[in-house]
Motif scaffolding. Sequence first.
Motif, PDB file in Angstrom:
ATOM      1  N   VAL A 150       0.842  -1.225   0.190  1.00 57.74           N
ATOM      2  CA  VAL A 150       0.019  -0.319   0.155  1.00 57.74           C
ATOM      3  C   VAL A 150       0.443   0.969  -0.110  1.00 57.74           C
ATOM      4  CG1 VAL A 150      -1.853   1.342   1.857  1.00 57.74           C
ATOM      5  CG2 VAL A 150      -2.064  -0.992   1.084  1.00 57.74           C
ATOM      6  N   PRO A 151       1.610   1.157   0.748  1.00 57.23           N
ATOM      7  CA  PRO A 151       2.397   1.971   0.149  1.00 57.23           C
ATOM      8  C   PRO A 151       3.202   2.667  -0.716  1.00 57.23           C
ATOM      9  CG  PRO A 151       2.786   1.680   2.722  1.00 57.23           C
ATOM     10  CD  PRO A 151       2.110   0.836   2.188  1.00 57.23           C
ATOM     11  N   MET A 152       4.204   1.815  -0.720  1.00 58.90           N
ATOM     12  CA  MET A 152       4.646   1.762  -2.461  1.00 58.90           C
ATOM     13  C   MET A 152       3.689   2.515  -3.644  1.00 58.90           C
ATOM     14  SD  MET A 152       7.440  -1.295  -2.639  1.00 58.90           S
ATOM     15  CE  MET A 152       8.834  -0.548  -3.546  1.00 58.90           C
ATOM     16  N   SER A 153       2.486   1.681  -3.104  1.00 58.59           N
ATOM     17  CA  SER A 153       1.152   2.346  -4.205  1.00 58.59           C
ATOM     18  C   SER A 153       0.171   3.192  -4.179  1.00 58.59           C
ATOM     19  CB  SER A 153       0.817   0.807  -4.381  1.00 58.59           C
ATOM     20  OG  SER A 153       1.521  -0.148  -4.874  1.00 58.59           O
ATOM     21  N   LEU A 154       0.789   4.048  -3.314  1.00 53.17           N
ATOM     22  CA  LEU A 154       0.117   5.146  -3.269  1.00 53.17           C
ATOM     23  C   LEU A 154      -0.373   5.801  -4.437  1.00 53.17           C
ATOM     24  CD1 LEU A 154      -1.683   5.520  -0.176  1.00 53.17           C
ATOM     25  CD2 LEU A 154       0.460   7.244   1.085  1.00 53.17           C
TER      26      LEU A 154
END
Length: 566
Positions: A479-483
């Motif tokens: 999730v953080p990397m694809s935010l």
Amino acid sequence: MSTRTVRQKMGRDEWLQRLLIACIVLVLFITVLMPLGDLFSKAFIDETGEYIGLANFIKYFETPALVQSFVNTMYVSGVTTILSVTLAFLYAFALTRTNMRGKVFFRYVALLPLFAPTMMHGIALTYLFGNQGIITTGFFGVFPGFEVELYGPLGIILSELFYTFPQAYLILAVSLAFADYNLYEAAETMGASKLRKFLTVTLPNVKYGLVSAIFVCFTLSFTDFGAPKVVGGQFNVLATDIYKQVIGQQNTTMGATVGIILILPAILAFIVDRIVERKQNSSVNAKSTPYKIVPQRGRDNAFFVYCSLITATIFLMLITVIFASLVKVWPYDLTMTVTHYDFSKVAGEGMQPFWNSVLVAFYSAVAGTVVTFINAYLIEKTRFMKGMRQVGYFLSILPLALPGLVIGLAYIFFFNHPDNPLNWMYGSIVILILANVIHFYAVPFISATTALKKLDKEFELASESMGVPFYVTFWRVTVPMSLPAILENAVYYFINSMVTISAVVFLYSADFKLASVSIVNMDDAGDVAPAAAMSVLIVLTNVLVRIIYEIGTKKLREKTGAWQKR
């Protein structure tokens, strides 16, 4: 941690992933395939529910007025597609292959029509070329005016042109952005002229983008309801025929028949586009040289003038609607006023429809983004139930071929059935949110899977070997990397939910109207200035959301990308 404990956690993880995959496929089956099945079944029965085979289709093609609507739809869609793709190609070429000034400005202006409902383009054209239009009357009698037959094919084509132009531009700009300059140097060495280089190098390089742009523009204009409703006049098309059959004549079986006819070209375009995409090969490899823009004053100035004309036209449409919303009584009293923004005395029924739209768009963005990303993750990153995941992928991209009117009509038949356990959703805000999510589901899903493909699968494998639950890896790493992609999808859902009319025109309840529906109602009642005012509010809201997204994303990218800094 013991080997046994790790194996137990892996077993629970696998069981949970299988359960989630099955659930997401089941939900898609219920919300996509089952309503479509109800729609198709309705086309083969009469009003009493008796099976009559192809009788409805035979009746349709034996009715000259209905057949003429099909011909009309093909005509306006074909002309719109040719004009839109041509104009968008030149615009995208100017921004990617020339050295002209103001590229950033032109890029943002080209996207402005995306923030407006299609009805707004029709309203702007009415104030410009209608019977009392600015241009028709020669700028209030200052110059000689001229008559324009706006209400009919011309009005629809012009409205659809503004609607489809940014969609075609986005596709073609991506296609033109990537090119191997070695091919151009080789062609130049062989003495090829500029025209020959364009025909033998540029066009073949972007042919798949051109095909996609053609099918997207054709499908959008073929299935649009807003523009024909405002400026179509007596020129009937399939989208307005469905509305008249279902709302006007309460003939749901013929409405379903027209719906199936409406969906066939869209499905055909979808299939061809998928085949073309599979055949597409990479035009840029490790040995490729980035395209070099060689300044040419004459060419650059010519394209600058061209882009200036396009942006001036877009601004003219927007400024006209703003002006129309602020004029007291058009064209007799041009005093500036904000009374048209008080919707309490017109068919718009106050500001409540606007706030309803904001609420529905917000919930659609939240629900759609969460469901879409989780589904994309399960399909792209898990290793279990391959066949089920392929079914889920098919159901996820299927809405790309479904017009909004077809989804709305299918939901009427499915969710309004008294024996359906989900009948409680009909007439509530939930069905509006669900219709929006399904209507716009495919594009965010493809965007999410594209973002997930860029992440190395080693993250999941390493987590699995260490006994870390997949949902922990999902929440802390994926999730953080694809935010940025997640937030982009949320904005996509919000903006499209604010402007759509086709997917919700059959589903809203009398006490919960939306802004786009109120625009249609006000236009039908002759309250065109308040309709323009509501359109302006929608545009301003979408622009504000986009600005907040741009600022917020910049800060989030810096924060989430901090791990990459040494």
